[in-house]
Structures are given as C-alpha cells and as structure tokens.
Design a protein around this motif. Sequence first.
Motif, mmCIF file in Angstrom:
data_model
loop_
_atom_site.group_PDB
_atom_site.id
_atom_site.type_symbol
_atom_site.label_atom_id
_atom_site.label_comp_id
_atom_site.label_asym_id
_atom_site.label_seq_id
_atom_site.Cartn_x
_atom_site.Cartn_y
_atom_site.Cartn_z
ATOM 1 N N GLU A 21 0.934 -1.216 0.335
ATOM 2 C CA GLU A 21 0.142 -0.043 0.075
ATOM 3 C C GLU A 21 0.709 1.493 -0.133
ATOM 4 N N PRO A 22 2.031 1.568 0.577
ATOM 5 C CA PRO A 22 2.465 2.534 0.549
ATOM 6 C C PRO A 22 3.053 3.014 -0.507
ATOM 7 N N TYR A 23 3.503 1.615 -0.914
ATOM 8 C CA TYR A 23 4.294 2.169 -2.524
ATOM 9 C C TYR A 23 2.429 2.152 -3.142
ATOM 10 N N TYR A 24 1.871 1.826 -3.289
ATOM 11 C CA TYR A 24 1.200 1.921 -4.337
ATOM 12 C C TYR A 24 0.306 3.787 -4.307
ATOM 13 N N GLU A 25 0.487 4.024 -3.146
ATOM 14 C CA GLU A 25 0.315 5.368 -2.811
ATOM 15 C C GLU A 25 1.872 6.510 -3.298
ATOM 16 N N LYS A 26 2.926 5.828 -3.194
ATOM 17 C CA LYS A 26 4.364 6.786 -3.775
ATOM 18 C C LYS A 26 3.854 6.619 -5.078
ATOM 19 N N VAL A 27 3.262 5.848 -5.961
ATOM 20 C CA VAL A 27 3.462 5.949 -7.336
ATOM 21 C C VAL A 27 2.636 6.742 -7.567
ATOM 22 N N GLU A 28 0.815 7.359 -7.032
ATOM 23 C CA GLU A 28 0.191 7.759 -6.814
ATOM 24 C C GLU A 28 1.150 10.094 -7.074
ATOM 25 N N ARG A 29 1.931 9.691 -6.597
ATOM 26 C CA ARG A 29 2.632 10.814 -5.898
ATOM 27 C C ARG A 29 3.495 10.701 -7.140
ATOM 28 N N LEU A 30 4.070 10.200 -7.280
ATOM 29 C CA LEU A 30 5.500 9.932 -8.769
ATOM 30 C C LEU A 30 5.049 9.876 -9.764
ATOM 31 N N ILE A 31 4.166 9.362 -10.180
ATOM 32 C CA ILE A 31 3.832 8.545 -11.837
ATOM 33 C C ILE A 31 2.884 10.068 -11.970
ATOM 34 N N GLY A 32 1.884 10.200 -10.248
ATOM 35 C CA GLY A 32 1.594 11.053 -10.787
ATOM 36 C C GLY A 32 -0.172 10.123 -11.544
ATOM 37 N N VAL A 33 -1.091 10.433 -10.583
ATOM 38 C CA VAL A 33 -2.542 9.506 -10.614
ATOM 39 C C VAL A 33 -3.529 10.239 -10.321
ATOM 40 N N SER A 34 -4.860 10.462 -10.994
ATOM 41 C CA SER A 34 -5.746 11.145 -11.189
ATOM 42 C C SER A 34 -6.977 10.938 -10.997
ATOM 43 N N GLY A 35 -7.946 11.165 -10.344
ATOM 44 C CA GLY A 35 -8.953 10.363 -10.039
ATOM 45 C C GLY A 35 -9.874 10.770 -9.140
ATOM 46 N N GLU A 36 -10.952 10.726 -8.781
ATOM 47 C CA GLU A 36 -11.365 10.623 -7.481
ATOM 48 C C GLU A 36 -11.851 9.639 -6.359
ATOM 49 N N VAL A 37 -11.284 9.647 -5.482
ATOM 50 C CA VAL A 37 -11.958 8.552 -4.527
ATOM 51 C C VAL A 37 -12.890 8.234 -4.288
ATOM 52 N N LYS A 38 -14.064 7.023 -4.785
ATOM 53 C CA LYS A 38 -15.782 7.045 -4.522
ATOM 54 C C LYS A 38 -15.637 5.646 -3.971
ATOM 55 N N LYS A 39 -16.302 5.549 -2.901
ATOM 56 C CA LYS A 39 -16.330 4.980 -1.876
ATOM 57 C C LYS A 39 -17.252 3.606 -2.373
#
Lengths: 161, 553
Positions: free
Chosen positions: B139-157
């Motif tokens: 999980e921490p690395y998924y989050e790191k990818v969001e920041r460094l690679i750049g992931v756009s979106g909207e978190v929807k439950k």
Amino acid sequence: MQSRRSFFKTTFLATSLLALTCKEVLALTTPLEILEVVQVDLFPQNMISNANAFAYLSLILKHSRVTQEDKDYLRNGTRWLNEESLKQYNKNYTQLSKNQRQKLLKIIAKESWGRGWIKTVLGYIMESTLGDPIYGINKNESGWKWLNHESGLPRPKEALL
Amino acid sequence: MSKMYDVCIIGSGAGGSPIAYELSNAGFKVLVLEKGKDLKEKDVNKDELAVSRRDMFTPKLQEQRHIINDRNKDGSVTRYDGAEYSWSFWNGSMVGGSSNLMSGYFHRMKPNDFKLKSVFGEIKGANVVDWCISYEDLEPYYEKVERLIGVSGEVKKHKFLEPRSTSKFPYPKLEENGVTVWFDKACDALGFESIPTPRAVLSRNGLDRNTCSYSNFCGSYACATGAKGSARAALLQKCDAEIVTDAFVYKLESDAKKITQVHYYDSDLKSHTVDAKIFVLSAQAIESSRLLLNSKNEFFPNGMANNNGQVGKNLIFSAGGSGQGRFNFEDLNEDEQKELMQRGLFFNRSLQDWYEYEDNNQAFKGGTIDFLFEHANVISRASREFINDEGELIWGEELQKKIHKTLTTSKVLSFEVFNDWLPTDECFVSVDAKAKDKFGVAVGAINLWGHPHDLEVGEHLAKNAVKVLKEMGAKDISYSISSAPPPNLVAGGCRFGNDAKTSVLDKNCKVHELDNLYVTDASFMPTGGSVPYTWTIYANSFRVADVIKKDLI
C-alpha cells in the motif's frame, strides 16, 4: 495467412495453362495498371483522386515496414483478378467495361481469396483517404473533412517510410 | 571495454525505471540497457499510419518474433511462427517501454488478490497460490506511485474499494465526456456502483510535466505533453541513470552465486559487456524468462536461476475480453447528439461490483469492467465498415455512404473485462529449439492455454456490462469473452514465493539461487489480480528499490 499460402500453391499450378494460352494478352497489362483501375472500381473516383491512392499504393509496395509477403499478396491478387477476367471475358481486367468489372469483382468476392484481397486493397484505400497528408495523400485533408474528423496533435513532421 | 556499475538494469519500462530513479537519485552509479530508441515528447506524434498501421514502436516480426504453441481442446498443440501469422507479443521497444503507450487505466489490486488460495480455495488444474507479501506491504508504494508517476481521479466509496492511506488522489479527475452522466444514471437505475476510473495522466501541470492536452489519441500513442505517467517521462527523465539504447542483452554470465557480467549487442551487432554489483532484469515477462533460459553455464545447465525448473512457468495474461454498444443520432435529441460527439474528453468509468461474487452458492473471484469510447483512430473505424448487415463485402458508393453515416452520426461505447487468468502447468515460456532472431539468439516460445474457469468468470462480468449498455439505450450490443491472450497484459514466468523449490524469486524479487540478481517486471506475479498490471508493477519495483538501496549502503 494459411489460406493465402495454400492458395498460392494451388493457383500457380491451376492457372499455368491458362497463362500460357493467354501469354500475349497478359503481357499487355501490369499489376500496377490493374490496381489503378481497381481502386476506382472499389471507391468513388473523386475520393480516390483526393486520396492520391494510386501513388500511395506504389509507396506501400516499397515500404520498409510492409512485409514482402504482403507486397506479393497485393501484386499477386491483381494477377488472379486478371486471370479470372480472362476466364470470364477473355479480356484483361483493364479492357473490361465498368459493368463487367463490377460483375467480376462480385464473382471474386464470393471466393475467400478474392474477399481477402479486396479487403486488403480497401484497407490501403482507407489509409490513403484518411491518413496524414504528410504522406502525399488525403489532399487538403479532404478525407478528414468528409468525416468531420480532427487529427490528434501534434501531427507528424515527416513520413514513416 | 567493460565498466563497473553499482546497478545494471535490463529493460527500461515500469519494472526497471523505479529502481533506476531511486538508486541513481541516492547517488549510485546506475546503467540501464534498453533494446529500443529514446523517443522524447518532441519526437512523438499522432500519426495513425506510423503508430497503428505500421507498428513503428515494435520490432519487425521478420527480425524478432516469438513462436506460439497453442494448445487445442483435444490437448494437441499447434505451432505458430509469429512472423508468418503476424502474431505479435511485442508492446513498446523504446525507453520507458510499453508504459509510453498504455492508456493508464490505474487500479490497485485488492487485499484478497494477495491471498486468492486462502480465500477462494484451490481450483482444479490451476496453480493458484497466495502472494508472499500482503496488500498492506504494498500500500505505501501504491501511494508513492500516485505521487511520483501522477495519478488523477476521484476516490469514490464502493463495496470493493481497497484501504487507502490517503483520502484523495494527488490530481483531480480528468475532464469527462457528458455521456458519463448517462452511464451514471443507468448504473443508479440498476443498483450498480459507477466508479470514476483513475488514470496515470496528469489533470494539471505538476511534477515538472505538462497537463493533458485532451488530444483524443491516448492509448497506443506516446504522449507529447508528458502528462501520461510513462516510466520515461515520470522517472528516467528525472534521474542521472545512464541509458544505453539499441542494446539487446543476449546473455547473463555467473559463477555459482552471483551474476558476473551481462553481454549485449548494439545496432551493428557488435557485442559489449557490462560489469555491476547488482543486476536487475525487467525486460517484460516473456523476454525476461527467455533471457534466463538462454543463459546456461556449468552452474545453471537448464538456464540461469532454473535449477528447480521453475523459470518461465505459470505465465499469465489478463483474462476476459471486450464488448460494445452503439449510440445512433436517430435515438437522441440534438443536445445528446452534441454530447455524444464531444471530442477529446475522457469517458473514464469502471465497475467493480462483481470483484467478488456468488453464483449457485459458490464464491467466485470476479474482476473489473472498464468503459471507454472506441479509439479515435479513423482509418480503423472506417475499415470496420466493409461488411454490410447481410454479411456481404461492399465497396464503391455503398461503402462510402455507410462509412459516412456510421462515423458522423453514431459512436461506440466499449467495455473491457479484466479477470484472473489462472496460472496452469500448460501456460508457460520456453525457448524454441529451431527459430532464431536477427541476433542469432533462440526466440522465446509462448505456450498458451486458458483455464475454462476464466471464461466462466468473464461471461458473468460481460453480461452485467451489457445490462448497463442496454439501460443506456445502446444498440447493436455485442461482446466476446475468449482465451485469446492480450499481448500487452502479460505477467508471471518468474513467480516469487517463500519456497525456493516452487518459485524463482524470494519475497524481495531476488533470485533464490543468486545473491545479486533481481527480477522486477511483471514476471514476479504468481496471480495477476483482476486489474491492468502497470500500477502494481511500478509499486513493487519501488518496494524492491528500497531493498536494493539497503543492500548497497
């Protein structure tokens, strides 16, 4: 591809006699001449003209990323078409009337080789109608205007040949 | 002459680049060997003829190809030469690899994807195992990818939303086509949970890269703004790792415990040698196994790292298929027609309602359905009109009218189904005994078989996708679920695990048998999850980079 190859094997044998009897007639026409006429038979004249489709097919026959097998298929299809023309009308394809040529195309479209070959030629016609004008085709972007199509940006600065 | 590096990475895609980025930024001397060219933003464009018709980003099949051994229903195997049948498994030979050409549909794997065997039990004929790490580890690395690679979106439950350490994506969702509103309404009516699809595409300037230009040509094309989170744009262009292009690695040398050198050919077929302390293999799943199998010596007579016979085994793809429905002007009012033909804006909708489901009291691992408009490639779209409703080939004015009507007064909404391709003994990579590439090296053989369970799950998902298209009012709805392997969604071959007898890599993706060889492309995955792989490959590679960094310090 498999059926294409098996057709090569059988057709060369089956048509050798016909080719011999019609040797003189066959000598009068070339694959490129046939392709030039076929293109207009397969897509309206004004579209073909704007697409510069014939010049494009000549480019395809020299293209570095079109395989020799695909180039041979394009060329050989014209021979098979002409052989069918000789068989049906005892005339080269280019000497037939417009109606005769359309009838002949309908005849070969019922054969798997003919259907495949016509689709291949149509594919290249679509490329010349709707590809980037950097290739000397799709003059004044007429193909794109016809379909209200906007090219993605940036456009190519040079053709990939 | 050979140079000495701290780390030598073979392959510059999503599996190798995070290692190059992290270690070179930490001050280590890193070399990346890449078979393709270095094409930057200024070098790429949206030329359909070059990119999609002449396949400019992949090797010519006459020079480099694969042999495909396809298992038939009766158990017999048919051998196909990829060059002869135009059957290509190449994706993107260039710096950054196929991540340049991805659509960037980014989904994380879910916690239960890491423990399929424990949760869903064994499936006869399949080699399903639990991963040796958990979702929490990654999980921490998924989050790191969001920041460094750049992931756009909207978190929807939604029912299967994975646990997140952050509440939002770092970039807001991309602008959407108005038809997404029709989709959301249809899902509401059906009780389905519509999810905005996260994308590895920047929705605003950031990370020293430009925002998306909404060019309408994303998937299959390299990005000219840098918005797409390719390994090149996001990582390699931001570090000092040395990159050698046109470098085809053909052999690894070793002693009993360490890789000592790698050999590569340049574009003139001249051989070069590289020395390094640590080697990282990330040439994409099929080619990584091929290189290991082709690297035999006295210590590894069956191929590097293959004394247990596991290299190449349990190759997987993404199972599922695709479908579509058409919206016609005649069924829409003027405003709806305009919305339908809005150009450039993304559709970006997914469904994960059936990521897990029950059928006849049996629990199934399901998957993801991504919805998207058909690709904007106009030559391809026109070429799909050659056959009329009666199945006859048409040409001339009839064809001209059909193309015009279809392309100017209708539009296709497609869906893609992603579910697990179960690993089996019958699907694996080997090396062909006869065929060689232009370098004179034995080519990889892809031995194909899809487990029938994959089709059952894919059908379940596709039927639900069809319900949405029907509710939206689409016409001409169709779908196809098959065992045809998508060449751009391939993983496995060097699975990781705690047992050195049944896996190639340990939990840190280091080869069990060697002290200094890591494999960090999708090869490590024992199962694939029911999502596209790229986000997980990036995340795992960042995880392994931390391990290697500790090793080197």
